[in-house]
Each structure stands twice: as structure tokens, then as C-alpha cells.
Design a protein around this motif. Structure first.
Motif, PDB file in Angstrom:
ATOM      1  N   VAL A 220       4.237  78.098  74.024  1.00 13.79           N
ATOM      2  CA  VAL A 220       4.262  77.419  74.582  1.00 13.79           C
ATOM      3  C   VAL A 220       5.800  78.144  74.777  1.00 13.79           C
ATOM      4  O   VAL A 220       5.810  77.855  76.191  1.00 13.79           O
ATOM      5  CB  VAL A 220       4.493  76.484  74.158  1.00 13.79           C
ATOM      6  CG1 VAL A 220       5.031  75.157  74.785  1.00 13.79           C
ATOM      7  CG2 VAL A 220       2.749  75.800  73.909  1.00 13.79           C
TER       8      VAL A 220
ATOM      9  N   SER B 129      -3.027  79.213  75.720  1.00 14.12           N
ATOM     10  CA  SER B 129      -3.232  77.779  75.533  1.00 14.12           C
ATOM     11  C   SER B 129      -4.599  78.309  74.843  1.00 14.12           C
ATOM     12  O   SER B 129      -4.835  77.345  73.843  1.00 14.12           O
ATOM     13  CB  SER B 129      -3.014  77.230  76.635  1.00 14.12           C
ATOM     14  OG  SER B 129      -3.640  75.345  76.576  1.00 14.12           O
TER      15      SER B 129
ATOM     16  N   SER C  18      -2.975  68.865  74.325  1.00 12.37           N
ATOM     17  CA  SER C  18      -4.401  70.184  74.747  1.00 12.37           C
ATOM     18  C   SER C  18      -4.990  70.170  74.312  1.00 12.37           C
ATOM     19  O   SER C  18      -5.637  70.798  75.380  1.00 12.37           O
ATOM     20  CB  SER C  18      -2.986  70.886  72.806  1.00 12.37           C
ATOM     21  OG  SER C  18      -4.189  72.260  72.699  1.00 12.37           O
TER      22      SER C  18
ATOM     23  N   ILE D 141       3.593  80.528  77.939  1.00 13.47           N
ATOM     24  CA  ILE D 141       3.436  79.734  78.856  1.00 13.47           C
ATOM     25  C   ILE D 141       4.712  79.057  79.801  1.00 13.47           C
ATOM     26  O   ILE D 141       3.890  79.205  80.782  1.00 13.47           O
ATOM     27  CB  ILE D 141       2.328  78.885  78.006  1.00 13.47           C
ATOM     28  CG1 ILE D 141       1.608  78.915  77.433  1.00 13.47           C
ATOM     29  CG2 ILE D 141       2.018  77.924  79.146  1.00 13.47           C
ATOM     30  CD1 ILE D 141       0.393  78.091  76.419  1.00 13.47           C
TER      31      ILE D 141
END
Length: 406
Positions: free
Chosen positions: A192, A225, A30, A196
């Protein structure tokens, strides 16, 4: 029974180790991709659709990385997905939550002086809060507030402060901090899993089908994110906070947790700004330091801790010789030694926690500082106040330790 206790202890260790390993992998990727994204530069001659590129050197070689805001014209033969780091971090974290706080709810999750509920009810509250957190966050992101990043972040911070306070009205201080971390980590993992990666799959499917992908999916994924990036450092603090009773076991623990979020954001702002080559905002470190000093002060209100070196200079004999020692010994033997003993009497405890024994004068004096911090200055011990130590007894422990240290 002993064999089961050994198995359970090693199970806890194994899951914790896996959680740390996968967490490092997720946080590392990340941080790397946010830094990469902020460092992208445009130049003439980039391939069609490429937004920017970055040159990097590592491990004796050079890397030339290019980013496409939407997608390249053709689907690459090999595509690496960064998702399992997030999934396994959350799964191992939830497993650890179940092993320690759900299986040991009466000891670690429930404080009957805060909320007198049964273990099943406390566990249901825990589970519901994690799911509710994601729903609130997701609705706010999809609302008109989501169109303005600054407004959205301020509203989300207000929600986190409210949740921090709310958890301290439901669970032990230790469990409250852990749940605030789990609450935030659930949002990050769900970002996520539910936003994402699905958005990226839509873009891939369009490429394979020969359609032009919609740029909105990339923008949404990038925003989520970035949220994850700013939430990471506070989550790390909250997950490690069970080692620091002055953080979670004091009167203003929810304020401390709220300030930790600001400190984490300040630090990430510094790195994100420098990675984007937009300056060197060193003021963020000074601001973070000031807030950390405030956190220290809040953890010790109304008095300041005796200096560690000053207390350390007071030998065990002085603690035993104190006029308060006989009353302190009665308190420790009555409230602590059922667990902190060679043969613990408390059900479900088979070994003295951390090997700390509190069965005689010498052992009590040797662990004076830990008793002071864990049961005097904070309410970390006994867990969930299962032995019903009184405020007067806690005050006695403080008076005993500080009196010797002066």
C-alpha cells in the motif's frame, strides 16, 4: 515498580485494541473493494473511460458504483483515499511487537534451546527479517516471474514456507508464528505504502497536469491489492495463534503455518469466484477442511489428544490420586510456580499470567488440562523454556494427564 507494571499492562491492552480496530477497518475495505472489482459489469452507455459498474443495496438505499481502469477525464472535486487503515494497522502491530516481544525478549522471543543469543541480537534479527521479506517479495514481483501470476504465487509460497521454517530455527514457537504474520503483514502494508498509493498519486498528478495517465500503474496496483487479499486470512490466523499452543508449540509448527496459508487461499478463492459470478466452487471448503484435519493431526503426532469431554469427566481427585502426581507436582513447582503464584518470583512478572495459580495440589489438579496442552503436548510453556524443563518432564506431564483420562 507495581505502578509501572500496571501502566505497561494497560499500554499493551490499549495498543492491542487499536491494532484490532484498525485491522478490522483495513480488512473490511480490502475485502469490499476486491468483491466490488470482481462484481463489475459492462453495459452500453457507460461514461467514457468507465470499465464497468455495480449496483448495490445497503442500509435502505441503492448505490451505483462505476470504475475507471485508468482515470476519468477530469479530476473529481472530492477523492477518498484508502490508506490510513493499512498504515495504522502496521504501526500499531509493530508497537505491539515491541511492547511484548522486544521488551520481553528473554521470556517471549528467545528460546536458548533453539538459538542462544542476547536480546539485542534477537531484536536485530527480527527487524532485519521484516525488511528483507519486503525486498525479496518486491524483487520477485518486478522480475520476469511477475509476468505470470500463477508462477509468481507458487514461488512466493515457497518463500513463505522457507521463512516459516527459518523462524522456528530462530525464535520461540510463539514468536515464530507471530513473526511470520508480521513478515506477511509488512509486505501487505508496504504494498500500500510503496506501490499502490504512489501509483495512484502518479495518475492523479497526470490528470491535474492534463496528461493521459499510463494504464500500467493501475494494473500494478491491482495485482498488489489482490496479493494482499489472498494473504489476509493466513495473517489473521498467525496473529491469533498465540492463544493456541498446539499450533505454534509443536514439532511440525512450520508445516502447520504453511498449510494455513493454503487454507486461507482456498477460502478467498471461493469468495472471489462467487463475487465474480464465475461459479460456486464448494470444493474449496472440503479441501480446506481436509487440510485443517491434517493440521490437527500434525499438532498431536505421535498420539491423539484425549477427548476433552473424556478428560473433563476425570475429577481433580483422580489427577491427585495418580501414581505420577508427586513427580508432576515437583515438576510444576520447580518449572512453573515461580510465575504462576500469588507473588511471582520471576523478575518482571508481577501477577500470575491469566490469574492461573499453581502452588498446591488442588490448583495443579484444577489446571491439569492447561498444563498438559501448554507444557506437555506443546512447548508453549515455560516461555522460551526459561526454566529449562526437560523432555522427560514434558513426557511425564503427558503420561499423567492421558493416564487419568483413559
Amino acid at each position: 515498580m507495581t505502578d509501572f507494571a500496571i501502566f505497561w499492562d494497560w499500554l499493551s491492552f490499549g495498543v492491542r485494541w487499536a491494532h484490532v480496530i484498525t485491522g478490522i477497518a483495513w480488512i473490511g475495505s480490502s475485502f469490499y473493494f476486491i468483491a466490488l472489482d470482481l462484481g463489475l459489469r459492462q453495459r452500453p452507455g457507460l461514461p467514457k473511460g468507465a470499465y464497468g459498474e455495480e449496483w448495490q443495496v445497503h442500509g435502505g438505499g441503492f448505490y451505483n458504483i462505476q470504475k475507471y481502469l485508468v482515470a476519468p477525464e477530469q479530476m473529481p472535486e472530492h477523492l477518498t483515499w484508502f490508506k490510513w487503515e493499512a498504515y495504522t494497522t502496521w504501526l500499531t502491530g509493530f508497537a505491539l511487537l515491541a511492547i511484548i516481544y522486544y521488551a520481553g525478549a528473554d521470556l517471549f522471543l528467545i528460546d536458548r534451546n533453539v538459538l542462544d543469543v542476547s536480546a539485542p541480537v534477537a531484536i536485530l534479527i527480527s527487524l532485519a527479517s521484516l525488511g528483507l521479506g519486503w525486498l525479496i517479495y518486491d524483487l520477485l514481483c518486478k522480475s520476469p516471474l511477475g509476468k505470470n501470476d500463477t508462477t509468481l504465487m507458487l514461488v512466493l509460497y515457497a518463500v513463505l514456507v522457507a521463512i516459516a521454517w527459518g523462524y522456528t530455527q530462530l525464535f520461540t514457537g510463539r514468536a515464530a508464528f507471530l513473526h511470520l504474520g508480521a513478515f506477511t503483514a509488512t509486505i501487505m502494508s508496504a504494498n500500500v505504502f510503496l506501490v499502490i498509493i504512489p501509483n495512484q498519486k502518479i495518475v492523479v498528478a497526470d490528470l491535474i497536469a492534463g496528461r493521459t495517465p499510463d494504464a500500467k500503474y493501475g494494473r500494478i496496483a491491482k495485482t498488489r491489492s489482490l496479493h494482499n487479499n489472498y494473504l489476509t486470512l493466513p495473517v489473521l490466523f498467525l496473529m491469533l495463534s498465540n492463544h493456541y499452543p498446539l499450533a505454534f508449540g509443536t514439532q511440525f509448527n512450520w508445516v502447520i503455518a504453511s498449510l494455513v496459508f493454503i487454507i486461507g487461499v482456498l477460502i478467498r478463492h471461493y469468495f472471489n469466484t462467487t463475487h465474480a459470478r464465475k461459479g460456486n466452487p464448494t470444493w474449496t471448503w472440503l479441501a480446506a477442511l481436509v487440510l485443517f484435519i491434517v493440521v490437527i493431526w500434525l499438532s498431536t503426532v505421535p498420539k491423539v489428544l484425549v477427548g476433552e469431554e473424556q478428560a473433563a469427566s476425570a475429577g481433580s481427585e483422580m489427577f491427585v490420586a495418580s501414581a505420577h502426581f508427586l513427580a508432576v507436582r515437583d515438576t510444576v513447582l520447580g518449572r512453573c510456580s515461580m510465575c504462576h503464584a500469588a507473588e511471582p518470583a520471576y523478575e518482571g512478572i508481577y501477577h500470575a499470567p491469566k490469574g492461573v495459580m499453581l502452588e498446591n495440589d488442588a490448583e495443579i489438579a484444577a489446571h491439569a488440562r492447561e498444563i498438559y496442552l501448554q507444557a506437555g503436548r506443546s512447548h508453549a510453556m515455560p516461555p522460551g523454556n526459561v526454566t529449562q524443563i526437560t523432555p522427560q518432564e514434558r513426557a511425564l506431564l503427558v503420561t499423567w494427564y492421558e493416564g487419568v483420562g483413559k
